[in-house]
Motif scaffolding. Structure first.
Motif, short mmCIF file in Angstrom:
data_model
loop_
_atom_site.label_atom_id
_atom_site.label_comp_id
_atom_site.label_asym_id
_atom_site.label_seq_id
_atom_site.Cartn_x
_atom_site.Cartn_y
_atom_site.Cartn_z
N GLU A 37 -21.31 5.22 7.65
CA GLU A 37 -19.93 5.14 7.20
C GLU A 37 -19.85 4.68 5.75
N THR A 38 -20.72 3.74 5.37
CA THR A 38 -20.74 3.25 3.99
C THR A 38 -21.16 4.35 3.04
N ILE A 39 -22.18 5.11 3.44
CA ILE A 39 -22.65 6.21 2.58
C ILE A 39 -21.56 7.26 2.42
N CYS A 40 -20.89 7.61 3.51
CA CYS A 40 -19.82 8.60 3.42
C CYS A 40 -18.68 8.12 2.53
N SER A 41 -18.34 6.85 2.61
CA SER A 41 -17.29 6.29 1.76
C SER A 41 -17.69 6.33 0.30
N ALA A 42 -18.94 6.01 0.01
CA ALA A 42 -19.43 6.05 -1.38
C ALA A 42 -19.41 7.48 -1.92
N VAL A 43 -19.82 8.44 -1.11
CA VAL A 43 -19.81 9.84 -1.54
C VAL A 43 -18.37 10.29 -1.83
N SER A 44 -17.44 9.88 -0.98
CA SER A 44 -16.04 10.24 -1.20
C SER A 44 -15.49 9.60 -2.46
N ALA A 45 -15.83 8.35 -2.70
CA ALA A 45 -15.36 7.67 -3.91
C ALA A 45 -15.91 8.35 -5.16
N ALA A 46 -17.18 8.71 -5.13
CA ALA A 46 -17.77 9.40 -6.27
C ALA A 46 -17.09 10.76 -6.49
N GLY A 47 -16.83 11.48 -5.40
CA GLY A 47 -16.16 12.78 -5.52
C GLY A 47 -14.77 12.67 -6.08
N LEU A 48 -14.05 11.64 -5.65
CA LEU A 48 -12.71 11.44 -6.20
C LEU A 48 -12.75 11.06 -7.67
N GLY A 49 -13.79 10.32 -8.08
CA GLY A 49 -13.96 10.01 -9.51
C GLY A 49 -14.23 11.27 -10.32
N ILE A 50 -15.06 12.16 -9.78
CA ILE A 50 -15.32 13.43 -10.47
C ILE A 50 -14.05 14.27 -10.53
N ALA A 51 -13.25 14.23 -9.48
CA ALA A 51 -11.99 14.97 -9.48
C ALA A 51 -11.04 14.42 -10.55
N ALA A 52 -11.02 13.10 -10.72
CA ALA A 52 -10.16 12.50 -11.73
C ALA A 52 -10.60 12.92 -13.14
N ILE A 53 -11.91 12.94 -13.36
CA ILE A 53 -12.42 13.37 -14.67
C ILE A 53 -12.08 14.83 -14.92
N THR A 54 -12.21 15.65 -13.89
CA THR A 54 -11.89 17.08 -14.02
C THR A 54 -10.40 17.27 -14.31
#
Length: 144
Positions: A4-21
């Motif tokens: 669950e922690t790994i999935c949350s971290a992956v989602s947070a990173a993806g949302l950060g990339i989405a914000a940069i995009t």
């Protein structure tokens, strides 16, 4: 808990990339990245990750996968044997029925009647034997 922690971290990173995009004014791509980024969190929230983690470490689950693999192997073996024998049993039954029908059909066919002589119109009407000769040729070609 670790999954669950790994999935949350992956989602947070993806949302950060989405914000940069999105900051670079590529909004369509940003929304697409955000959609992909939310999938792991959704899997955690539905409990699928916990179920998958429990399955991966369960000996009963692995035994079930082994049984499914054995079943698949048996299906493949029976298919290979059917191919070597000349087709599926249903197809062989159909071939036997068709062969029987051909034999019965040959015995029931009467010899062709002689063609009538041309009438006063000088042969303008077609002979009945000529009408079906092309059909007979096709049927003979296919062994019927």
């Amino acid at each position: 808990m670790l999954a669950e922690t790994i999935c949350s971290a992956v989602s947070a990173a993806g949302l950060g990339i989405a914000a940069i995009t999105a900051y670079r004014r590529r909004f369509l791509a940003a929304v697409r990245v955000a959609a992909y980024a939310l999938v792991p969190v959704g899997l955690v929230m539905t409990g699928l990750v916990k179920w998958l983690a429990g399955t991966a470490f369960s000996p009963v689950a692995w035994a079930g996968f082994a049984v499914l693999g054995l079943s698949w192997l048996l299906f493949l073996t029976t298919r290979a044997v059917e191919r070597r024998r000349g087709g599926a049993p249903r197809a062989r039954r159909g071939e036997r029925a068709a062969e029987k029908g051909r034999q019965d059909g040959r015995a029931a066919v009467a010899p062709a009647a002689p063609a009538p002589s041309p009438g006063p119109a000088g042969g303008a009407t077609a002979k009945p034997a000529d009408d079906f000769s092309d059909i007979e040729a096709i049927l003979k070609k296919h062994g019927i």
